[in-house]
Design an enzyme around this catalytic site. Structure first.
Site, PDB file in Angstrom:
ATOM      1  CG  ASN A 174      40.132  46.668  37.577  1.00 37.75           C
ATOM      2  OD1 ASN A 174      39.862  46.268  36.551  1.00 37.75           O
ATOM      3  ND2 ASN A 174      40.429  45.944  38.739  1.00 37.75           N
ATOM      4  CB  ILE A 175      36.888  52.584  35.619  1.00 33.30           C
ATOM      5  CG1 ILE A 175      35.510  51.647  35.663  1.00 33.30           C
ATOM      6  CG2 ILE A 175      37.565  52.417  34.506  1.00 33.30           C
ATOM      7  CD1 ILE A 175      34.753  51.899  34.535  1.00 33.30           C
ATOM      8  CG  ASP A 176      36.927  48.807  40.804  1.00 38.32           C
ATOM      9  OD1 ASP A 176      36.888  47.746  40.151  1.00 38.32           O
ATOM     10  OD2 ASP A 176      37.994  49.274  40.915  1.00 38.32           O
TER      11      ASP A 176
ATOM     12  CG  HIS B 251      41.641  50.868  30.659  1.00 40.37           C
ATOM     13  ND1 HIS B 251      41.231  49.553  30.549  1.00 40.37           N
ATOM     14  CD2 HIS B 251      42.456  51.144  29.851  1.00 40.37           C
ATOM     15  CE1 HIS B 251      42.058  49.110  29.674  1.00 40.37           C
ATOM     16  NE2 HIS B 251      42.777  49.925  29.060  1.00 40.37           N
TER      17      HIS B 251
ATOM     18  CB  CYS C 224      38.079  72.106  30.331  1.00 39.97           C
ATOM     19  SG  CYS C 224      39.441  72.259  30.959  1.00 39.97           S
TER      20      CYS C 224
ATOM     21  CB  SER D 223      41.292  38.402  29.666  1.00 39.73           C
ATOM     22  OG  SER D 223      41.059  39.810  29.037  1.00 39.73           O
TER      23      SER D 223
HETATM   24  N1  APR Z   1      39.822  35.973  40.524  1.00 39.66           N
HETATM   25  C1  APR Z   1      40.821  35.785  39.534  1.00 39.66           C
HETATM   26  N2  APR Z   1      40.517  35.818  38.280  1.00 39.66           N
HETATM   27  C2  APR Z   1      39.299  36.217  37.810  1.00 39.66           C
HETATM   28  C3  APR Z   1      38.052  36.125  38.879  1.00 39.66           C
HETATM   29  C4  APR Z   1      38.738  36.089  40.330  1.00 39.66           C
HETATM   30  N3  APR Z   1      37.491  36.391  41.096  1.00 39.66           N
HETATM   31  N4  APR Z   1      36.970  36.710  38.194  1.00 39.66           N
HETATM   32  C5  APR Z   1      37.353  36.591  36.727  1.00 39.66           C
HETATM   33  N5  APR Z   1      38.594  36.319  36.796  1.00 39.66           N
HETATM   34  C6  APR Z   1      39.507  36.410  35.367  1.00 39.66           C
HETATM   35  C7  APR Z   1      38.755  35.895  34.214  1.00 39.66           C
HETATM   36  O1  APR Z   1      38.671  34.665  34.076  1.00 39.66           O
HETATM   37  C8  APR Z   1      39.475  36.747  33.100  1.00 39.66           C
HETATM   38  O2  APR Z   1      40.560  35.851  32.663  1.00 39.66           O
HETATM   39  O3  APR Z   1      40.003  37.708  35.156  1.00 39.66           O
HETATM   40  C9  APR Z   1      40.078  37.994  33.811  1.00 39.66           C
HETATM   41  C10 APR Z   1      39.369  39.126  33.720  1.00 39.66           C
HETATM   42  O4  APR Z   1      39.432  39.500  32.249  1.00 39.66           O
HETATM   43  P1  APR Z   1      38.383  40.477  31.708  1.00 39.66           P
HETATM   44  O5  APR Z   1      36.975  40.451  31.814  1.00 39.66           O
HETATM   45  O6  APR Z   1      38.670  40.733  29.958  1.00 39.66           O
HETATM   46  O7  APR Z   1      38.824  41.990  32.493  1.00 39.66           O
HETATM   47  P2  APR Z   1      40.030  42.676  31.893  1.00 39.66           P
HETATM   48  O8  APR Z   1      41.216  41.939  31.404  1.00 39.66           O
HETATM   49  O9  APR Z   1      40.270  43.487  33.022  1.00 39.66           O
HETATM   50  O10 APR Z   1      39.664  43.622  30.603  1.00 39.66           O
HETATM   51  C11 APR Z   1      40.424  44.658  30.018  1.00 39.66           C
HETATM   52  O11 APR Z   1      38.588  45.433  28.706  1.00 39.66           O
HETATM   53  O12 APR Z   1      36.363  45.991  28.278  1.00 39.66           O
HETATM   54  C12 APR Z   1      37.757  46.367  28.400  1.00 39.66           C
HETATM   55  O13 APR Z   1      38.155  48.524  29.594  1.00 39.66           O
HETATM   56  C13 APR Z   1      37.753  47.201  29.734  1.00 39.66           C
HETATM   57  O14 APR Z   1      39.848  47.486  31.418  1.00 39.66           O
HETATM   58  C14 APR Z   1      38.725  46.372  30.521  1.00 39.66           C
HETATM   59  C15 APR Z   1      39.572  45.677  29.699  1.00 39.66           C
HETATM   60 ZN    ZN Z   2      40.775  71.566  29.157  1.00 37.06          ZN
END
Ligand code: APR
Ligand code: ZN
Length: 281
Positions: free
Chosen positions: A108-110, A125, A160, A202
Site C-alpha cells: 500500500n502507498i497510503d 510499492h 534530484c 489478492s
Molecule cells: N478486508 C479483507 N480483505 C479485503 C477487504 C477487507 N476490508 N477489502 C478487500 N479485500 C480483499 C479483496 O477481496 C482482495 O482479495 O483484499 C484483496 C485486495 O486485492 P487487490 O485489490 O488486488 O490489492 P493488492 O493485492 O494490494 O494489489 C497488489 O496491485 O495494482 C497493483 O500496485 C497495486 O499494490 C497494488 C498491487
Molecule cells: Zn539522484
C-alpha cells in the site's frame, strides 16, 4: 471463525519473528478502494489499469510530460493523503508495540501503517508522501519540492539535488523495478520469519506475491541444512502462514497459507490482538 482467531493468537504468541504482509484490503475501511475486489478500481475501470501499465514507460520517455499528467490529473485512488488508519491498521501497530510483530511489508502507498504507529514498515510499492530519484535511489518528502511552482515556471521535471537526474513519485509503477533497498530487506524478512500474517491482498502481483512462497520454501530448506551430518526432510513447514482476507486467494488454493480467516481485516485483526492479550494474562 472464533477458533481460527484463537489459533492465530496462539500461533503469534509462539512465534519468534512474526511479520505482516499487507495489501489494499487493509484500507477500504479508511475510504480507499482496493483494486481487484468486487468494487475494485481495476475491476470497475480496466482501462485505468491498462493506462497504469504505461506510466513508468511515460516517465522514462518524457519526464516533463509525466509530471504534467501527474499534477493536472486526479489520482484514481482519490485523496489518500488525508485518509486515516482504521482498526485493522491499529491492530497491527499494537502487535508491534506488544513486541510480537517485527515488520510490516506493505504493497500500500497510503502510509496508513506509519500513521497508525508501526515503526518498521517496508513500503514495497513506495509511498504517495515521497518522491524518489530512480538514478541514485535518493528519496525526498513530497513537499520538499514546490511541484506546482515548478510547473508554472516551466521548470519540470523536478531534479534530484544529489545527482541532478529527473525524479518521480516514490510510488512503484507496473514494470518498474522495486527499489533495491526495500527489495533486499523484504527478502531478508521473508527468509527469517517464522510467522507470516498476510492481510488483504489478492497475492497476484509479483514480485511481492513471491515472498510467501519463499517463506514457505526456505524454512523447510533450513530444517534440512541445520542437522549436521543428519540429512532429513521435515514434512511440516517451520513457518506458519496465515491469511486474513475477504476471499480465498492463490495462496489459499495452492496451500501456501496454512489457513485463511475469511472476512474483513478491520474486524478480524483487532479480535486477534484482543485474544493475544487475553491469552497473555
Ligand atoms: N478486508 C479483507 N480483505 C479485503 C477487504 C477487507 N476490508 N477489502 C478487500 N479485500 C480483499 C479483496 O477481496 C482482495 O482479495 O483484499 C484483496 C485486495 O486485492 P487487490 O485489490 O488486488 O490489492 P493488492 O493485492 O494490494 O494489489 C497488489 O496491485 O495494482 C497493483 O500496485 C497495486 O499494490 C497494488 C498491487
Ligand atoms: Zn539522484
Amino acid at each position: 471463525m472464533e477458533s481460527l482467531i484463537e489459533r492465530a493468537a496462539r500461533d503469534l504468541l509462539k512465534s519468534n519473528h512474526a511479520i505482516a504482509l499487507t495489501g489494499a484490503g487493509m484500507s477500504p475501511e479508511s475510504g480507499i478502494r482496493d483494486f481487484r475486489g468486487p468494487n475494485g478500481i481495476w475491476t470497475k475501470d480496466p482501462e485505468a489499469e491498462k493506462r497504469a501499465y504505461q506510466t513508468y514507460h511515460n516517465f522514462l520517455r518524457n519526464p516533463k510530460e509525466y509530471w504534467e499528467g501527474v499534477l493536472s490529473g486526479r489520482s484514481s485512488l482519490g485523496n489518500i493523503q488525508d485518509a486515516k488508519p482504521n482498526p485493522g491498521h491499529h491492530a497491527l501497530a499494537e502487535l508491534e508495540t506488544i513486541g510480537i510483530l517485527k515488520a510490516v511489508l506493505t504493497q500500500n502507498i497510503d502510509a496508513l501503517h506509519e500513521k497508525a504507529g508501526n515503526k518498521r514498515v517496508l513500503e514495497y510499492h513506495g509511498s504517495v508522501l515521497k518522491l524518489r530519484c530512480p538514478a541514485c535511489g535518493t528519496r525526498f518528502k513530497r513537499n520538499d519540492y514546490d511541484l506546482q511552482g515548478l510547473m508554472s515556471a516551466g521548470q519540470l521535471p523536478p531534479r534530484c539535488n544529489k545527482c541532478n537526474s529527473p525524479i518521480k513519485g516514490d510510488v512503484v509503477h507496473f514494470n518498474e523495478p522495486i527499489p533495491s533497498d526495500v527489495a533486499h530487506e523484504s527478502l531478508e524478512e521473508a527468509w527469517k520469519c517464522d510467522l507470516m500474517l498476510i492481510c488483504g491482498t489478492s497475492a497476484v502481483v509479483y514480485p511481492f506475491a513471491q515472498l510467501p512462497r519463499i517463506a514457505r520454501q526456505r524454512q523447510v530448506e533450513q530444517e534440512r541444512k541445520t542437522e549436521s551430518g543428519l540429512h532429513f526432510v521435515k514434512n511440516e513447514s517451520a513457518t506458519t502462514i496465515i491469511e486474513v482476507n475477504a476471499e480465498p486467494t492463490p495462496l489459499t488454493a495452492e496451500g501456501i497459507s496454512d489457513y485463511l480467516i475469511q472476512g474483513r481485516t478491520a474486524e478480524i485483526l483487532p479480535k486477534i490482538v484482543e485474544t493475544v492479550k487475553e491469552l497473555s494474562k
